[in-house]
Design an enzyme around this catalytic site. Sequence first.
Site, PDB file in Angstrom:
ATOM      1  CG  ASP A  28      -3.769  -7.455  -6.061  1.00  0.00           C
ATOM      2  OD1 ASP A  28      -3.598  -7.134  -7.259  1.00  0.00           O
ATOM      3  OD2 ASP A  28      -2.643  -7.622  -5.397  1.00  0.00           O
TER       4      ASP A  28
ATOM      5  CB  CYS B  28       4.103   3.606   2.984  1.00  0.00           C
ATOM      6  SG  CYS B  28       3.890   4.706   4.342  1.00  0.00           S
TER       7      CYS B  28
END
Length: 388
Positions: A136, A243
């Site tokens: 990533d 989150c």
Amino acid sequence: MNRPDASLSLRIKEEAQRLGFQLVGISPVKRPAHEESFAEWLRKGFAGELAYMHRTEELRRDPHSVVPWAVSLVSVGMNYFTPLPRSAMSDAPRGWISRYAWGNDYHEVIRSRLELLLEAVREIGPRPLEGKAFVDSGPVLERDHAGVAGLGWIGKNTHLISPQKGSWFFLGELFLSIPLVYDQPIRDRCGNCDLCLKACPTAAFVGPYILDARRCISYLTIELKGWIPRYLRPLVGNHIFGCDICQEVCPYNIKAQPTSEPAYRPREGLYAPDLIPLLSLSQEEFRNRFHGSPIVRAKRRGFLRNVAVALGNIRSVEAVPALIGALHDEESLVRGHAAWALGQLGSKRAIAALKSGLRHEADAEVRSEIEAAINEATAGEQETSSPE
Ligand code: SF4
């Protein structure tokens, strides 16, 4: 070009699974299927301050510009799910850290496994053989490639979803210079569902499959380096790093299995941490406590900013002394968000501390935060009387 070797492709997949990747698929190296929508997303400003996305747009749209020799791409996914619930958090002032950040930083874990996979491919594959691993941090549209390799589909929540295993996966890629047998993409299975779109606390999805990162709590609490917009702070809730909500509501995660990877086991104090002590972490304490954890990405000032916002949203009077202490923090970002939190609490003690803070504060931005907090708190004071 050599003919693809079916038994080699199979052995590579078996080796990847042996190394701890529960998802593995192989695709040809091509321009990603969603390159146009990615470019559109950037053009519309949905990447916010993610400047590296703009800088690497062309590289992301053309993998051959990054690895010119690459022919095949092995996409892998490693499960990081730990099934601890939010509901265990009670009403004490506790924060929420995204599940992916409870353990050790995944970059090193996955990169080292992909290096082992490359070594194995070098042993069993033809020569010469080039290979390069990405996790990533490289300029690769990894979900796109993983989708083409059949690991899953990109859901309306923009995560890659495996129909059998859900979306709690870290992704990685190994580019190889040899032809292999390729997998088939999986069709989109979101159907009429829109649970993730409705559940987002900040309404960050401008539509299915389109996330406005500037409103996303993960972006606000991790990537954003400066001030969280005032109108979004109340919507951030008790989230202090990431989150998870758009994944938690996804029906494909109901049957998610716990990870067996020791590196992703929750470190002490990262599952629903007590917020108040976090607000007084010194630079050194922050470094020691989060060494090797994804949390360091937010840096101390960003993390304490988030803690202050969460305490402002929880409105616990227990937090007032810690927030008053944070009004004297070395970082203006922390002082300003602590001021906002005291304004949310709005007690007499909080207002007195804000007024005193205003007398000593030299930074113009923090002064304006304190003034706004006093205005908000005194407006509230006229309506209700606070206990402290
Ligand atoms: Fe798709 Fe529903 Fe999951 Fe959202 S919650 S990603 S719409 S299946």
